[in-house]
Structures are given as C-alpha cells and as structure tokens.
Design an enzyme around this catalytic site. Structure first.
Site, PDB file in Angstrom:
ATOM      1  N   LYS A  33       0.849  -1.202   0.000  1.00 56.02           N
ATOM      2  CA  LYS A  33       0.000   0.000   0.000  1.00 56.02           C
ATOM      3  C   LYS A  33       0.878   1.244   0.000  1.00 56.02           C
ATOM      4  O   LYS A  33       1.743   1.403   0.864  1.00 56.02           O
ATOM      5  CB  LYS A  33      -0.911   0.016   1.235  1.00 56.02           C
ATOM      6  N   ASP A  60      -3.454   4.302  -2.139  1.00 53.15           N
ATOM      7  CA  ASP A  60      -4.467   4.726  -1.153  1.00 53.15           C
ATOM      8  C   ASP A  60      -4.456   6.251  -1.038  1.00 53.15           C
ATOM      9  O   ASP A  60      -3.970   6.802  -0.061  1.00 53.15           O
ATOM     10  CB  ASP A  60      -4.103   4.046   0.178  1.00 53.15           C
ATOM     11  N   LYS A  62      -7.383   8.177  -1.587  1.00 48.06           N
ATOM     12  CA  LYS A  62      -8.711   8.599  -1.121  1.00 48.06           C
ATOM     13  C   LYS A  62      -9.204   9.867  -1.805  1.00 48.06           C
ATOM     14  O   LYS A  62      -9.436  10.909  -1.172  1.00 48.06           O
ATOM     15  CB  LYS A  62      -8.687   8.832   0.404  1.00 48.06           C
ATOM     16  N   ASP A  65     -13.593  14.883  -4.600  1.00 45.65           N
ATOM     17  CA  ASP A  65     -13.726  16.192  -5.237  1.00 45.65           C
ATOM     18  C   ASP A  65     -14.925  16.118  -6.179  1.00 45.65           C
ATOM     19  O   ASP A  65     -15.673  15.135  -6.146  1.00 45.65           O
ATOM     20  CB  ASP A  65     -12.407  16.529  -5.983  1.00 45.65           C
ATOM     21  N   THR A 124     -12.351   5.366  10.280  1.00 41.81           N
ATOM     22  CA  THR A 124     -12.453   4.751  11.612  1.00 41.81           C
ATOM     23  C   THR A 124     -12.029   5.702  12.725  1.00 41.81           C
ATOM     24  O   THR A 124     -12.271   5.440  13.895  1.00 41.81           O
ATOM     25  CB  THR A 124     -11.608   3.460  11.700  1.00 41.81           C
ATOM     26  N   ARG A 216       2.682  -1.704  10.731  1.00 47.50           N
ATOM     27  CA  ARG A 216       3.740  -1.872  11.748  1.00 47.50           C
ATOM     28  C   ARG A 216       3.983  -3.289  12.257  1.00 47.50           C
ATOM     29  O   ARG A 216       5.142  -3.621  12.520  1.00 47.50           O
ATOM     30  CB  ARG A 216       3.465  -0.909  12.914  1.00 47.50           C
TER      31      ARG A 216
HETATM   32  O1  C5P Z   1       0.689   0.073  11.081  1.00 42.26           O
HETATM   33  P1  C5P Z   1      -0.744  -0.281  10.885  1.00 42.26           P
HETATM   34  O2  C5P Z   1      -0.966  -1.760  10.668  1.00 42.26           O
HETATM   35  O3  C5P Z   1      -1.648   0.308  11.927  1.00 42.26           O
HETATM   36  O4  C5P Z   1      -1.078   0.429   9.489  1.00 42.26           O
HETATM   37  C1  C5P Z   1      -2.332   0.369   8.912  1.00 42.26           C
HETATM   38  C2  C5P Z   1      -2.366   1.166   7.644  1.00 42.26           C
HETATM   39  O5  C5P Z   1      -3.724   1.300   7.251  1.00 42.26           O
HETATM   40  C3  C5P Z   1      -1.821   2.570   7.757  1.00 42.26           C
HETATM   41  O6  C5P Z   1      -1.311   2.927   6.468  1.00 42.26           O
HETATM   42  C4  C5P Z   1      -3.035   3.385   8.103  1.00 42.26           C
HETATM   43  O7  C5P Z   1      -2.946   4.720   7.672  1.00 42.26           O
HETATM   44  C5  C5P Z   1      -4.103   2.672   7.297  1.00 42.26           C
HETATM   45  N1  C5P Z   1      -5.455   2.852   7.819  1.00 42.26           N
HETATM   46  C6  C5P Z   1      -5.834   2.506   9.120  1.00 42.26           C
HETATM   47  N2  C5P Z   1      -7.113   2.670   9.536  1.00 42.26           N
HETATM   48  C7  C5P Z   1      -8.002   3.176   8.709  1.00 42.26           C
HETATM   49  C8  C5P Z   1      -7.658   3.522   7.408  1.00 42.26           C
HETATM   50  C9  C5P Z   1      -6.354   3.362   6.999  1.00 42.26           C
HETATM   51  O8  C5P Z   1      -5.013   2.027   9.884  1.00 42.26           O
HETATM   52  N3  C5P Z   1      -9.229   3.281   9.106  1.00 42.26           N
END
Ligand code: C5P
Length: 247
Positions: A33, A60, A62, A65, A124, A216
């Site tokens: 991503k 990603d 998003k 517009d 979220t 992460r």
């Molecule tokens: O590190 P982690 O597993 O939390 O990363 C999740 C990824 O998904 C990040 O790029 C974060 O910005 C994205 N994301 C999220 N929750 C959302 C939408 C996107 O964690 N609701």
C-alpha cells in the site's frame, strides 16, 4: 491465495526507504500500500518502481472532489499501473461513477489492466460523537457504512475499505464478490499502537475480508520476513478452516 490477500502498508516518506522494504519482503509479500505520505514524499514514480520490483500496488490516495476532477485524477492514477485505487464514498455516486468510468476508459485506451476502484466509507477515526455532532449525521456509524457500501456497489465500484468490525455487515449486504479491504489488523500478541478496534488476520479473513492491510506489525518487526510469513500462515489457516469464498 494468502499472498494476494496480504497488503503491507509502506508508511515511510522516502523512495529508498520504501524500496528497501519491498526488496526485503519480496519473498513473502506481493502487494504493498502506497499512501499519501509516500506518494507525496517520493513522487508518483514510486508506484512504477514497486511494480517493476515485481509487486502490486494499492494506491491509497482517497480521492474526494467534484466528479470531473476525480475522473481526471483517476485517469492519471491508472497510468501508474496500480492494482487498486480508492475514493471517498462521501463524494456521492456521480463522483464514484466518474472515477470508475474514467479509470476503465483509460485502462482500455492504454491496454493496461483495469484497477479495482474501491470506496472509503466512514473513517475509523470518526467516533459516534464526531459523527453525530460535528458531521451532523443522525444514527449509528454502522448504518452509514452499510448505506455507503451499497451506494459504492450501485455506482459500479468493486468494494470498500472498512474497519474489521464492519466486515460482516458489509459482506452481508454487498454479497460474496464485493471486495472488502481492512486495516486495523494485529496478529495475536502484537502491539496495538494507536489502533483500537482490531482483529487478527485469521479473524478478519474468516469474517469475510478479501484483503487485509498490515503495517507496523510487519514493517516494525525485528524479523520482517518472519512476521509476514506468520501473517500469511494465519490467512492460509483461516481459508482452510473457514472455507473462505471471498477472493
Ligand atoms: O501500522 P498499521 O498496521 O496500523 O497500518 C495500517 C495502515 O492502514 C496505515 O497505512 C493506516 O494509515 C491505514 N489505515 C488505518 N485505519 C483506517 C484507514 C487506513 O489504519 N481506518
């Protein structure tokens, strides 16, 4: 295939940092991503470089517009070769249709594969309080997620991005072929970080997710390849035990 279901988030802001992760995980991970941070930090060419390294890209960004602007932007994003692009469902059906139709036209014109076009429903980070009082929507967040998922489907989109706890309700209303991409994934025992409402990879796949986004827990692990393999093993097991129909 478990490998097609796992998307690793490249949440870094440099080309070199991103490509180092892609190379390190090449044996395990085939889908990455690219979000705003990396796209704005490294430039749009990063998408092509990841593809040239042999992986697929979920871009990603998003988009949100007026339909004409989103349609024209989607056209440009298709040229990058991304396999998934996304827009905000809050932009409405005309905007979602414009994204999908422009992407389709451009892919056809250039002989490129058509990317999946998916919609972000309610972020979220928006809790019930902000949803009702600041944004002015009545009722439950889940009802809006359901309504926007249906609107996305009616607008010709391929799926949505939603939180793990919404997988089941979207799967129920949108059917087995609709793509459901979910972040907020934490393998059992992993650090939660700033994520609160999480599921394990296995739970998300069993609930009906077609793709899971993991950042992460893989990119911050001491042995990244081993962490990715563990996630893949969980996905594979969930597929076997749950007889998963979602692709
Ligand atoms: O590190 P982690 O597993 O939390 O990363 C999740 C990824 O998904 C990040 O790029 C974060 O910005 C994205 N994301 C999220 N929750 C959302 C939408 C996107 O964690 N609701």
């Amino acid at each position: 295939m478990p490998r097609d279901k796992l998307i690793v988030a490249l949440d870094v802001d440099t080309r070199d940092g991103a490509l180092a992760l892609v190379r390190e995980l090449a044996g395990q991970v085939g889908f990455f991503k690219v979000g705003m941070e990396l796209f704005y930090g490294a430039g749009s060419g990063i998408v092509r470089e990841i593809i040239d390294a042999g992986a697929k890209v979920f871009l990603d960004l998003k988009l949100h517009d007026i339909p004409n602007t989103v349609g024209r932007a989607a056209r440009v994003l298709v040229r990058s070769g991304a396999s998934i692009i996304n827009v905000h469902a809050a932009g409405g059906s005309a905007m979602m249709r414009a994204a999908r139709e422009s992407a389709c036209e451009e892919a056809g014109r250039l002989g490129l594969p058509m990317p999946l076009v998916v919609a972000v429903t309610v972020l979220t980070s928006i809790d019930r309080e902000a949803f009702n009082r600041e944004l002015g929507f009545p009722g439950e967040v889940e009802d809006r997620v359901k309504a926007w998922a249906l609107l996305a489907r009616e607008s010709g989109l391929d799926g949505v991005v939603c939180s793990p706890r919404e997988i089941g309700l979207v799967r129920n209303v949108c059917g087995p072929d609709f793509k459901i991409i979910t972040p907020g994934i934490r393998p059992a025992g992993a650090q939660l970080g700033d994520q609160r409402r999480v599921m394990t990879p296995g739970e998300a796949v069993r609930a009906g997710a077609s793709h899971i986004v993991v950042g992460r827990p893989v990119t911050g692990a001491p042995d990244r390849a081993a962490a990715a393999s563990a996630v893949l093993a969980e996905i594979a097991e969930a597929g076997l035990s749950g007889g998963t129909r979602w692709s």
